[in-house]
Write an enzyme that holds these catalytic residues in place. Structure first.
Site, PDB file in Angstrom:
ATOM      1  N   GLY A 135      24.031   7.085 -17.638  1.00 28.77           N
ATOM      2  CA  GLY A 135      22.856   6.581 -18.268  1.00 28.77           C
ATOM      3  C   GLY A 135      21.462   7.295 -17.747  1.00 28.77           C
ATOM      4  O   GLY A 135      20.683   7.997 -18.191  1.00 28.77           O
TER       5      GLY A 135
ATOM      6  N   GLU B 166      19.188   8.166  -9.901  1.00 25.55           N
ATOM      7  CA  GLU B 166      17.952   8.276  -9.198  1.00 25.55           C
ATOM      8  C   GLU B 166      17.702   9.009  -7.706  1.00 25.55           C
ATOM      9  O   GLU B 166      17.335   8.557  -6.843  1.00 25.55           O
ATOM     10  CB  GLU B 166      17.966   6.616  -8.642  1.00 25.55           C
ATOM     11  CG  GLU B 166      19.065   6.170  -7.491  1.00 25.55           C
ATOM     12  CD  GLU B 166      20.348   5.772  -8.034  1.00 25.55           C
ATOM     13  OE1 GLU B 166      20.751   6.132  -9.167  1.00 25.55           O
ATOM     14  OE2 GLU B 166      20.984   5.142  -7.205  1.00 25.55           O
TER      15      GLU B 166
ATOM     16  N   GLU C 191      15.630   2.937 -12.338  1.00 27.16           N
ATOM     17  CA  GLU C 191      15.643   3.976 -11.449  1.00 27.16           C
ATOM     18  C   GLU C 191      14.546   4.181 -10.669  1.00 27.16           C
ATOM     19  O   GLU C 191      14.770   4.376  -9.670  1.00 27.16           O
ATOM     20  CB  GLU C 191      15.756   5.252 -12.412  1.00 27.16           C
ATOM     21  CG  GLU C 191      17.135   5.217 -13.326  1.00 27.16           C
ATOM     22  CD  GLU C 191      18.451   5.079 -12.812  1.00 27.16           C
ATOM     23  OE1 GLU C 191      18.516   5.429 -11.748  1.00 27.16           O
ATOM     24  OE2 GLU C 191      19.375   4.690 -13.620  1.00 27.16           O
TER      25      GLU C 191
ATOM     26  N   HIS D 143      15.170   1.939  -7.639  1.00 24.96           N
ATOM     27  CA  HIS D 143      15.898   2.494  -6.642  1.00 24.96           C
ATOM     28  C   HIS D 143      15.231   3.412  -5.893  1.00 24.96           C
ATOM     29  O   HIS D 143      15.873   3.694  -4.567  1.00 24.96           O
ATOM     30  CB  HIS D 143      16.889   3.573  -7.652  1.00 24.96           C
ATOM     31  CG  HIS D 143      18.331   2.883  -7.931  1.00 24.96           C
ATOM     32  ND1 HIS D 143      19.303   2.152  -7.173  1.00 24.96           N
ATOM     33  CD2 HIS D 143      18.670   3.091  -9.114  1.00 24.96           C
ATOM     34  CE1 HIS D 143      19.903   1.699  -7.813  1.00 24.96           C
ATOM     35  NE2 HIS D 143      20.029   2.078  -8.872  1.00 24.96           N
TER      36      HIS D 143
HETATM   37 ZN   LIG Z   1      21.174   2.068 -10.609  1.00 23.62          ZN
END
Ligand SMILES: [Zn+2]
Length: 873
Positions: free
Chosen positions: A275, A278, A312, A315
């Site tokens: 998907g 990060e 993300e 992260h």
């Molecule tokens: Zn993740």
């Protein structure tokens, strides 16, 4: 339908055996120069690693895969020695040996090498856009940095990076850090882009992107933010930019630590397996999850774009600033980012009710955790394939759900203070599970360090059985815990050995002193006294607990009569999940669930209805026989009639986004499961009108209308959709058409669509979801299975096992003992290394489904025929 099920999933690595690097040295800084050659599909690399040698040694071991070493030397104490390189392919390592032992202390490794710009969507790889323009990009998590440069490729070996890229003049080069200089040369038609020294980070977070990219730019709290895409897509980045700006400010406040990296670039890529990823300061995305036409994009996609971006960006603190010591604690990254992501989205768009989506996500992760072949959150993993398999519903969903419970238990301010302290203590370093819960226990003064290990080191979800009795003035509630399993024989036969420390919250209906009563359930069985006597008792008040509640029949009936007044939408969702869980193990008939559904006929909350509708689709798909289907369809039509009356067929001016989405979902189930002729006629008309027009697609409605029209669609409709897909105006439109093609039920068109999945018309990252979607159709299961078997060699090569693992998961939608046997037989001889646990889980799900069908199918048939008079219309 969810296009890209998992965030940050990484591709497989093909070797089954690898081990950790010996503790000989630690990297301090890497100086790396990459010169990609798009024509020859390779890159040249130059590397200088400053290291600290830990003890005298005459060899240093690095990770490397598919790297050609041209020369290598090591300098220590002013003496430079050539190094002899021995590659250990099976271990994904290379040993650099020198004649004279290196002393402990600083040293420098210099390596010249070349590597492959592959087409496997991992390591350093080539992708291309619709016009055929190539770009090169990296995807390293978990163990693929070693494909781009020889490295200490384990998360605990943090270092700083000075990266230089020599690229074609027309190409932009991006990396983790800001640009230090950008000069023409060294050759004609090239430029050399040098980046500043990065923050200290793990090798899997290093990133480079080189290609013809364009960006929209902004800033938040003084941090520059750019959203990039391939040429022509820049205008689709506005929505993501606005979200990123909001989230940046939100996180700066929440964490109490300012964004730790100097800039944020976010880039959408046409060829991308996961998907999103990060990478520090440079987040890479599948472009359909980032670049959208804000005006016409479907609301679920907008929500998803915001959610993935928020995940993300979380992260950057959880994962990038503080990283797990080893992959066994990957939940410290993924669970946190998943738990965190709804917070800024809810603050930005409260009208989307993402907080209710988290309750639905909790139920989904409880479902994975109801299998015997689930795993504990913390799980040992050594090989790349084992590490890859950890990126699953447990690391993401279950952890997020457990953290949500923990936050409710200690209070959100206490939780935030603990998180802040944990991040500050380990900034630019690594941490373990124990570090985390020790800090939270200290800050909150609650036994977090006793509660958390029961959920993190022990697999499974607790089932809390509730028995309530009124003694006149108060209610005595007995709670009893055991492990829940879909395997009903085992669940009902034996008491499990597991014991959790579960924060449980109760509430009563209609009692004088209504309110939540919470306590920590540490024993097998415990009694809680509630003041007064209500007419029902709810065992997961607030719906924040990670446990399933087992209710007695009379209690459920009483709650069902008070759903709207007595329960919040979150509690209604959880109750639906709990009652269904009792149906699964034979403690309640499926008809109790349908009775509960009837109590929700006037429900207006989209997430509550969505939870119910998905379950009704499941019941129709798996529990009804051919004879029952018309009756069940009739019942569904009657159930949904009030919603359709309220919402109508077409969007209304000024309506909420929630209603617009809910309409689309209700029509989908009324037309599909309910076979409503009026809805089906509407879908065909809407589809005809839309395909004939050149106006932008209304994607919230298109998904429903197209898929319903395609169910009975012919080849003319199929061809029209293919044509539209070829000329799609946005990545979202492209996927709406692609999904619609997966809904045809005509056997010839199913065949055609399966072949198309492996043709150049479908990107390799999407092939698996096309085959899986078809497999999930009642008419598509058998042909998709046959197709998969006869094209296995081709499928197994995609993303080096990525597609194979996806299909191991997809077969879990089968529901007969025979199919289970076929699946076992096939995958025993066609092993997918990164899906060993996945295969066991799929087999278990097939077995459970077949059992559920034999158990509940006859009860459903009886109930439907009893109700025939009422629903015959
Ligand atoms: Zn993740």
């Amino acid at each position: 339908m969810k296009r890209f099920a998992v965030l940050c999933v990484v591709l497989s690595s093909f070797l089954s055996f690898a081990q950790r690097l010996p503790e000989l040295a630690r990297p301090v800084n890497y100086k790396l120069t990459f010169t990609p050659d798009f024509k020859k599909n390779f890159f040249a690399g130059q590397e200088t690693i400053s290291i600290r040698v830990l003890k005298p040694t005459s060899e240093i071991v690095l990770n490397a895969v598919e790297i050609d070493f041209l020369n290598a030397s090591i300098t220590s104490m002013g003496v430079s020695q050539e190094a002899k390189v021995t590659v250990h392919k099976d271990k994904q390592m290379a040993t650099l040996a020198v004649a004279k032992a290196l002393a402990a202390g600083p040293a420098t490794i210099k390596i010249q090498f070349t590597g492959l710009l592959n087409d496997q969507l991992r390591g350093f790889y080539l992708g291309k856009d619709e016009q055929g323009r190539k770009y090169a990009v990296t995807q390293f998590e978990a163990t693929d940095a070693r494909r781009a440069f020889p490295s200490f490729d384990e998360p605990a070996y943090k270092a700083t990076f000075d990266i230089t890229v020599i690229a074609d003049k027309r190409h932009v080069a991006l990396s983790n850090a800001k640009i230090l200089s950008d000069k023409p040369g060294p050759d004609e038609g090239k430029h050399t882009v040098k980046f500043t020294t990065s923050a200290k980070m793990s090798s899997y977070l290093v990133a480079i992107a080189v290609g013809e990219f364009e960006a929209v730019e902004g800033e938040s709290d003084g941090i520059p933010i750019r959203v990039w895409g391939t040429p022509g897509k820049k205008q689709l980045g506005g929505f993501a930019l606005e979200s990123a700006k909001f989230f940046m400010h939100y996180y700066n406040q929440y964490f109490g630590i300012k964004y730790p990296f100097e800039k944020l670039d976010v880039i959408g890529l046409p060829d991308f397996a996961a998907g999103a990823m990060e990478n520090t300061g440079l987040i890479t995305f599948r472009e359909a999850l980032l670049l959208i036409d804000e005006k016409n994009a479907s609301i679920p996609l907008k929500r998803e774009v915001a959610d993935v971006l928020s995940h993300e960006m979380a992260h950057m603190w959880f994962g990038d600033l503080v990283t797990m010591q080893w992959w066994d604690d990957i939940w410290l990254n993924e669970g946190f980012a998943t738990w965190m992501s709804p917070k800024p989205v809810a603050a930005w768009k409260p009208e989307w009710h993402v907080e209710l989506e988290t309750v639905r996500d909790t139920i989904t992760s409880q479902s994975v955790d109801s299998l015997q072949h689930t795993r504990p959150i913390q799980q040992a993993a050594e090989t790349p394939a084992q590490i890859q398999e950890l990126f699953d519903g447990i690391a993401y969903g279950k952890t997020a759900a457990v953290l949500r419970m923990l936050e409710a238990y200690i209070g959100s301010e206490s939780f935030r203070a603990g998180v802040n302290q944990y991040l500050k203590q380990h900034a630019y370093g690594n941490a373990t599970a124990t570090d985390f819960w020790t800090t939270l226990a200290k800050v909150s003064g609650k036994p977090v360090d006793r509660v958390m290990p029961t959920f993190v080191r022990q697999a499974g979800v607790p089932f809390v059985a509730v028995h309530a009795e009124c003694n006149g003035r108060s209610t005595q509630v007995t709670l009893r815990q055991q492990r829940y399993l879909f395997d009903r024989e085992r669940f009902n036969r034996e008491e499990s050995k597991e014991l959790w420390q579960v924060p449980v919250c109760l509430k009563e209906g209609g009692a004088a002193e209504a309110g939540k009563t919470c306590r920590l359930l540490t024993e097998r069985e415990a009694r809680v006294d509630l003041p007064g006597c209500g007419n029902w008792t709810l065992a997961n008040a607030g719906a924040e607990g990670f446990y399933r509640s087992g209710y007695e029949a009379a209690n459920v009936r009483a709650i069902a009569g008070d759903l709207e007044q007595g329960l919040t939408p979150a509690e209604r969702i959880m109750l639906l999940g709990d009652v269904w869980a009792s149906v699964r193990v034979g403690r309640k008939p499926v008809t109790d669930y349908l009775a509960l559904a009837e109590g929700l006929q006037n429900e207006t909350s989209r997430p509550v209805m969505s939870e119910l509708l998905s379950q009704l689709e499941y019941i129709e798909h798996y529990l009804t026989s051919e004879q029952d289907q018309p009756q069940f369809a009739g019942w569904v039509r009657q159930l949904l009639a009030p919603s359709i009356r309220r919402l109508g067929f077409e969007p209304r001016p000024g309506e909420s986004e929630e209603d617009k989405q809910l309409r689309s979902r209700v029509l989908q189930v009324a037309g599909g499961t309910g076979q409503d002729p009026e809805v089906l006629a509407w879908a065909r008309k809407w589809t005809d009108r839309t395909l004939a027009s050149d106006s932008p697609l209304d994607n919230t409605t298109a998904d429903t209308a197209f898929s319903l029209a395609a169910r009975d669609g012919d080849s003319t409709l199929y061809d029209r959709l293919v044509e539209k897909q070829r000329h799609a105006k946005t990545p979202e439109d492209f996927y709406v058409y692609l999904d619609a093609l997966n809904s045809f039920t005509d056997p010839k068109l199913i065949e055609r669509n399966l072949k198309r999945a492996l043709s150049p018309e479908v990107r390799s990252q999407d092939a698996v979801s096309v085959i899986a979607d078809i497999m999930n159709l009642p008419a598509g299961g058998a042909p998709a299975w046959d197709f998969m078997k006869s094209h296995w060699d081709e499928i197994a090569k995609i993303g080096d096992g990525f597609a194979g693992a996806g299909l191991v998961e997809a077969v879990s939608t089968f529901c007969s003992v025979e199919q289970g046997e076929q699946v076992r037989e096939f995958f025993t001889t066609h092993k997918v290394e990164s899906a060993e646990r996945g295969l066991e889980q799929s087999l278990e799900r097939i077995q459970n489904c077949a059992d559920l069908k034999s158990q509940q199918g006859p009860r459903l048939a009886q109930w439907l025929s009893d109700h025939e008079v009422r629903i015959g219309q």
